[in-house]
Design a protein around this motif. Structure first.
Motif, PDB file in Angstrom:
ATOM      1  N   UNK A  87      26.046 -23.138 -18.537  1.00  0.00           N
ATOM      2  CA  UNK A  87      26.312 -24.366 -17.787  1.00  0.00           C
ATOM      3  C   UNK A  87      25.399 -25.517 -18.206  1.00  0.00           C
ATOM      4  N   UNK A  88      24.441 -25.226 -19.116  1.00  0.00           N
ATOM      5  CA  UNK A  88      23.478 -26.221 -19.590  1.00  0.00           C
ATOM      6  C   UNK A  88      22.696 -26.845 -18.438  1.00  0.00           C
ATOM      7  N   UNK A  89      22.359 -26.009 -17.473  1.00  0.00           N
ATOM      8  CA  UNK A  89      21.551 -26.456 -16.345  1.00  0.00           C
ATOM      9  C   UNK A  89      20.085 -26.329 -16.685  1.00  0.00           C
ATOM     10  N   UNK A  90      19.280 -27.091 -15.973  1.00  0.00           N
ATOM     11  CA  UNK A  90      17.834 -26.999 -16.141  1.00  0.00           C
ATOM     12  C   UNK A  90      17.383 -25.644 -15.602  1.00  0.00           C
ATOM     13  N   UNK A  91      16.814 -24.810 -16.488  1.00  0.00           N
ATOM     14  CA  UNK A  91      16.470 -23.435 -16.104  1.00  0.00           C
ATOM     15  C   UNK A  91      15.020 -23.363 -15.655  1.00  0.00           C
ATOM     16  N   UNK A  92      14.811 -22.926 -14.425  1.00  0.00           N
ATOM     17  CA  UNK A  92      13.473 -22.695 -13.887  1.00  0.00           C
ATOM     18  C   UNK A  92      13.477 -21.355 -13.170  1.00  0.00           C
ATOM     19  N   UNK A 157      15.461 -27.036  -9.105  1.00  0.00           N
ATOM     20  CA  UNK A 157      15.424 -27.341 -10.526  1.00  0.00           C
ATOM     21  C   UNK A 157      14.378 -28.399 -10.875  1.00  0.00           C
ATOM     22  N   UNK A 158      13.803 -29.030  -9.868  1.00  0.00           N
ATOM     23  CA  UNK A 158      12.777 -30.042 -10.128  1.00  0.00           C
ATOM     24  C   UNK A 158      11.535 -29.374 -10.709  1.00  0.00           C
ATOM     25  N   UNK A 159      10.933 -30.040 -11.666  1.00  0.00           N
ATOM     26  CA  UNK A 159       9.754 -29.487 -12.321  1.00  0.00           C
ATOM     27  C   UNK A 159       8.847 -30.627 -12.771  1.00  0.00           C
ATOM     28  N   UNK A 160       7.668 -30.255 -13.244  1.00  0.00           N
ATOM     29  CA  UNK A 160       6.740 -31.244 -13.794  1.00  0.00           C
ATOM     30  C   UNK A 160       7.404 -31.987 -14.955  1.00  0.00           C
ATOM     31  N   UNK A 161       8.136 -31.258 -15.769  1.00  0.00           N
ATOM     32  CA  UNK A 161       8.821 -31.876 -16.913  1.00  0.00           C
ATOM     33  C   UNK A 161       9.882 -32.874 -16.445  1.00  0.00           C
ATOM     34  N   UNK A 162      10.588 -32.543 -15.369  1.00  0.00           N
ATOM     35  CA  UNK A 162      11.584 -33.472 -14.828  1.00  0.00           C
ATOM     36  C   UNK A 162      10.903 -34.799 -14.479  1.00  0.00           C
ATOM     37  N   UNK A 208      10.464 -24.551  -2.544  1.00  0.00           N
ATOM     38  CA  UNK A 208       9.332 -23.636  -2.335  1.00  0.00           C
ATOM     39  C   UNK A 208       8.029 -24.135  -2.947  1.00  0.00           C
ATOM     40  N   UNK A 209       8.116 -25.059  -3.903  1.00  0.00           N
ATOM     41  CA  UNK A 209       6.883 -25.555  -4.519  1.00  0.00           C
ATOM     42  C   UNK A 209       7.018 -27.058  -4.775  1.00  0.00           C
ATOM     43  N   UNK A 210       5.879 -27.711  -4.922  1.00  0.00           N
ATOM     44  CA  UNK A 210       5.853 -29.154  -5.128  1.00  0.00           C
ATOM     45  C   UNK A 210       5.739 -29.451  -6.623  1.00  0.00           C
ATOM     46  N   UNK A 211       6.788 -29.999  -7.239  1.00  0.00           N
ATOM     47  CA  UNK A 211       6.723 -30.293  -8.679  1.00  0.00           C
ATOM     48  C   UNK A 211       5.705 -31.383  -9.007  1.00  0.00           C
ATOM     49  N   UNK A 212       5.273 -32.153  -7.999  1.00  0.00           N
ATOM     50  CA  UNK A 212       4.263 -33.202  -8.203  1.00  0.00           C
ATOM     51  C   UNK A 212       2.841 -32.660  -8.095  1.00  0.00           C
ATOM     52  N   UNK A 213       2.717 -31.353  -7.908  1.00  0.00           N
ATOM     53  CA  UNK A 213       1.412 -30.745  -7.636  1.00  0.00           C
ATOM     54  C   UNK A 213       0.366 -31.133  -8.676  1.00  0.00           C
TER      55      UNK A 213
END
Length: 415
Positions: A87-92, A157-162, A208-213
């Motif tokens: 699906x070419x989704x952002x994989x986390x 799907x949010x991440x530091x890279x996002x 569950x986690x803060x991507x801005x951490x």
């Protein structure tokens, strides 16, 4: 967009969560070094677990059944990973966990979060602030469409890279209209608003986690412009033949001597004028932007302007201290005033607030803490940005120091 990931699945037990002599079994999913754990609701005796192989040991029927279940779990997690690749989704790791548990719920998406924030904050934040959140929302939608070819994505799907990709997008975005590209602080303000929304999601346990951490906002310090003594005097003493320019000049000068922002000056009513502890007239109000209380002694120049408009028909009809004018028109007319007074600075109503902080108060020896209180700031660091101590004040202070240092030497010579 990255198409390959480091990915792994292993099964572990947790000794710190042992219950009745049994250990709980978890599936640990790792993607690009970030891992999550999934409780499998299965328990085992410590002696029956092979930690190095991540499986139960023994030939009993229940052991075989458990290992077969673990193989099925591994296969299902692998399916989730492969499905997201297709699906070419952002994989986390979080996204795989959500898909495996069936909780990659449509309720917990980025656009749902933004809409929820803007709806719930609409009556709490000032309209000027809300407009900025709506602008950030537009940038998020554009980023999702141009970067991922989608209109929404799961919060998991949010991440530091996002975040860093979004920052890069904002820095390089070329507006198609007359607007200028975003500067560093403009980019940081959008990310600051985005972070506040994500923090709301963390608090509500939507993610569950803060991507801005581990992300840090990096604002560049900007010196706020203001009018010096000569420029302020030029505006005060200029004889304007046009009534609207007289009116706008008076409002601007009033703010220069009170520090009130546009909306707070427009909202003033006679009830906001009170008698202070010194027996003099004070302004007692609340900043609309922050709801912080503000109490400012009324200086003579500000009082003259209040007296001038106390019988103005439009002010009386509205029940306010001053007749109403839009901020847009006011700032437009201030450009005319700047030209007529020979002032090359970008004259806006907010410049009056900077002038109050610097030229009228700090440069005349009013302590920073007092200025901060009158501006309605909750933190003194905010005032330090507005109120820059100019060279004239530094020169005066150092001259006074020279005189104090020279006094003992002169006395010795006199003896």
């Amino acid at each position: 967009m990255r198409t390959t990931n480091t990915f792994g699945v292993q099964f572990i037990t947790r000794t710190n969560k042992a219950k009745d002599g049994l250990l709980p079994i978890y599936a640990r999913v790792t993607v690009d070094g970030r891992r999550v754990e999934i409780s499998l609701k299965r328990w085992i005796k410590p002696c029956d677990w092979n930690s190095s192989k991540g499986m139960a040991k023994g030939s009993r029927e229940e052991i075989k059944s458990l290992n077969h279940y673990l193989d099925e779990v591994r296969a299902r997690i692998m399916e989730c990973y492969q499905e997201m690749q297709v699906q070419k989704r952002l994989i986390t790791a979080d996204a795989i966990k959500s898909m495996f548990l069936g909780t990659d719920q449509k309720d917990f998406t980025l656009c749902k979060l933004v809409d929820y924030h803007n709806q719930t904050m609409r009556d709490t934040l000032a309209w000027g602030t809300m407009k900025n959140y709506f602008t950030t929302q537009k940038y998020i939608h554009r980023f999702l469409k141009e970067r991922f070819g989608t209109t929404d994505m799961f919060l998991s799907e949010l991440s530091y890279k996002f975040i860093t990709d979004f920052e890069f997008y904002l820095r390089n975005y070329k507006p198609k209209d007359h607007q200028k590209p975003l500067g560093n602080n403009g980019v940081m303000k959008h990310l600051e608003r985005f972070r506040k929304m994500v923090t709301m999601a963390v608090k509500m346990e939507w993610v569950s986690r803060d991507p801005f951490d581990k992300y840090q906002l990096k604002f560049h310090r900007v010196d706020r412009d203001f009018l010096n003594d000569e420029e302020l005097e030029a505006v005060e003493n200029k004889d304007f033949k046009i009534v609207r320019l007289q009116w706008v000049r008076d409002l601007f000068v009033f703010s220069c001597y009170t520090g009130l922002a546009y909306i707070d000056a427009m909202n003033l009513t006679p009830s906001n004028i009170t008698i202070g502890i010194d027996g003099e007239y004070w302004l007692s109000t609340c900043r609309q932007k922050t709801d912080q209380p503000v109490r400012v002694p009324i200086l003579p120049k500000a009082w003259e302007i209040i007296e001038k408009y106390k019988t103005h028909p439009r002010a009386l009809q509205k029940g306010s201290v001053f007749p109403m004018i839009s901020n847009q028109k006011l700032n437009s007319y201030l450009k005319e005033i700047a030209d007529l007074c020979g002032i090359e600075k970008n004259l806006t109503f907010h410049l009056a607030r900077h002038t109050f902080a610097t030229t009228v108060t700090l440069c005349n020896g009013v302590p920073l803490e007092t200025v901060s209180k009158m501006l309605g700031h909750s933190k003194i660091t905010t005032t330090q940005v507005y109120a820059k101590v100019v060279e004239k004040k530094v020169s005066e202070d150092m001259q006074a120091l020279r005189e104090r240092l020279a006094a003992p030497k002169l006395m010795k010579r006199a003896k």
